[in-house]
Write an enzyme that holds these catalytic residues in place. Structure first.
Site, PDB file in Angstrom:
ATOM      1  N   PHE A  26      61.325  52.557  54.493  1.00 12.86           N
ATOM      2  CA  PHE A  26      61.745  53.043  53.188  1.00 12.86           C
ATOM      3  C   PHE A  26      62.666  54.238  53.356  1.00 12.86           C
ATOM      4  CE2 PHE A  26      58.035  50.600  52.449  1.00 12.86           C
ATOM      5  CZ  PHE A  26      58.185  50.043  51.188  1.00 12.86           C
ATOM      6  N   CYS A  32      67.698  61.736  40.512  1.00 16.80           N
ATOM      7  CA  CYS A  32      67.590  60.624  39.566  1.00 16.80           C
ATOM      8  C   CYS A  32      68.314  61.001  38.282  1.00 16.80           C
ATOM      9  CB  CYS A  32      66.121  60.296  39.273  1.00 16.80           C
ATOM     10  SG  CYS A  32      65.914  58.757  38.326  1.00 16.80           S
ATOM     11  N   CYS A  36      61.543  59.719  33.667  1.00 13.37           N
ATOM     12  CA  CYS A  36      60.423  58.902  33.197  1.00 13.37           C
ATOM     13  C   CYS A  36      59.118  59.681  33.324  1.00 13.37           C
ATOM     14  CB  CYS A  36      60.339  57.617  34.002  1.00 13.37           C
ATOM     15  SG  CYS A  36      61.866  56.663  33.959  1.00 13.37           S
ATOM     16  N   CYS A  39      56.810  58.629  36.280  1.00 15.68           N
ATOM     17  CA  CYS A  39      57.337  58.615  37.641  1.00 15.68           C
ATOM     18  C   CYS A  39      56.331  59.239  38.608  1.00 15.68           C
ATOM     19  CB  CYS A  39      58.663  59.360  37.714  1.00 15.68           C
ATOM     20  SG  CYS A  39      59.435  59.256  39.344  1.00 15.68           S
ATOM     21  N   ASP A  40      56.143  58.581  39.753  1.00 11.54           N
ATOM     22  CA  ASP A  40      55.177  59.053  40.745  1.00 11.54           C
ATOM     23  C   ASP A  40      55.852  59.674  41.967  1.00 11.54           C
ATOM     24  OD1 ASP A  40      56.273  56.814  41.907  1.00 11.54           O
ATOM     25  OD2 ASP A  40      54.380  55.766  42.195  1.00 11.54           O
ATOM     26  N   THR A  41      57.145  59.976  41.862  1.00  7.92           N
ATOM     27  CA  THR A  41      57.896  60.461  43.013  1.00  7.92           C
ATOM     28  C   THR A  41      58.451  61.859  42.769  1.00  7.92           C
ATOM     29  OG1 THR A  41      58.547  58.200  43.541  1.00  7.92           O
ATOM     30  CG2 THR A  41      59.842  59.952  44.541  1.00  7.92           C
ATOM     31  N   GLU A  95      65.833  49.317  45.331  1.00  2.00           N
ATOM     32  CA  GLU A  95      65.051  49.427  44.104  1.00  2.00           C
ATOM     33  C   GLU A  95      65.780  50.432  43.223  1.00  2.00           C
ATOM     34  OE1 GLU A  95      61.075  50.529  45.268  1.00  2.00           O
ATOM     35  OE2 GLU A  95      60.641  48.490  45.946  1.00  2.00           O
ATOM     36  N   HIS A 177      50.306  49.126  47.160  1.00  2.00           N
ATOM     37  CA  HIS A 177      50.211  50.275  48.066  1.00  2.00           C
ATOM     38  C   HIS A 177      49.292  51.355  47.511  1.00  2.00           C
ATOM     39  CE1 HIS A 177      53.532  50.939  45.306  1.00  2.00           C
ATOM     40  NE2 HIS A 177      53.481  52.242  45.569  1.00  2.00           N
TER      41      HIS A 177
END
Length: 183
Positions: A26, A32, A36, A39-41, A95, A177
């Site tokens: 990855f 970005c 959102c 968002c988990d990042t 993605e 995951h």
């Protein structure tokens, strides 16, 4: 030239969509153009890297599947970086949120659209985070090869499963995951 802001490069299993379970490297880009709430990042941190440095890091791992992700990778990724990865024998998946075009030489485009406007021209796999919105209208816009619904942060699994069962042209995509606690 240091041209790409990379949040992290890591090795794991693809946890979502059609490639679930596939070992992959990855490459997570920072930044970005959406905000959102689910968002988990954390993509605010970054390390500047050249294409050569990115490829060298990818080559540390045995997998031949590379997932370009973010943030929103289409803000930075270009055909030259994709080609540099592909000449080493890697399959390149991106993605994206679909807001921007992506390089034509990417092998597989996974689009998880969030908000208008959408600027992407090609979508192989549409993966919609389901929140009760009109997903048929979204799918008609993108005309993907495959389309999946994903529960929003695993909070509406029952509703999402019910929608897929009533509309069998959709698939269910879970964040595997997270279920098995891997990166």
């Amino acid at each position: 030239m240091i041209g790409y802001k990379i949040n992290e490069i890591f090795y794991s299993l693809q946890g979502e969509g059609v490639f679930t379970g596939v070992p992959a490297v990855f490459v997570r880009f920072s930044g970005c153009n959406r905000a959102c709430d689910f968002c988990d990042t954390d993509f605010s941190a970054s390390t500047p890297m050249t294409a050569e440095q990115i490829v060298a890091e990818i080559e540390r791992y045995s997998a031949k599947h590379v997932v370009i992700t973010g943030g929103e990778p289409a803000l930075q990724v270009d055909a030259a970086l994709v080609e540099a990865i592909k000449v080493t024998g890697h399959y390149v998946q991106i993605e994206t949120n679909g807001s921007l075009p992506v390089p034509d030489n990417i092998d597989w485009v996974t689009c998880s659209p969030k908000a208008l406007p959408w600027g992407i021209q090609r979508v192989d796999e549409l993966k919609v985070v389901y929140q009760g919105q009109n997903v048929e209208e979204i799918a008609a816009y993108f005309s993907p090869r495959l389309q999946s619904l994903q529960p929003c942060s695993m909070q509406n699994v029952t509703e999402t499963v019910a929608y897929v069962l009533a509309h069998p042209w959709w698939r269910l995509s879970l964040q595997t995951h997270k279920l098995i606690n891997i990166p």
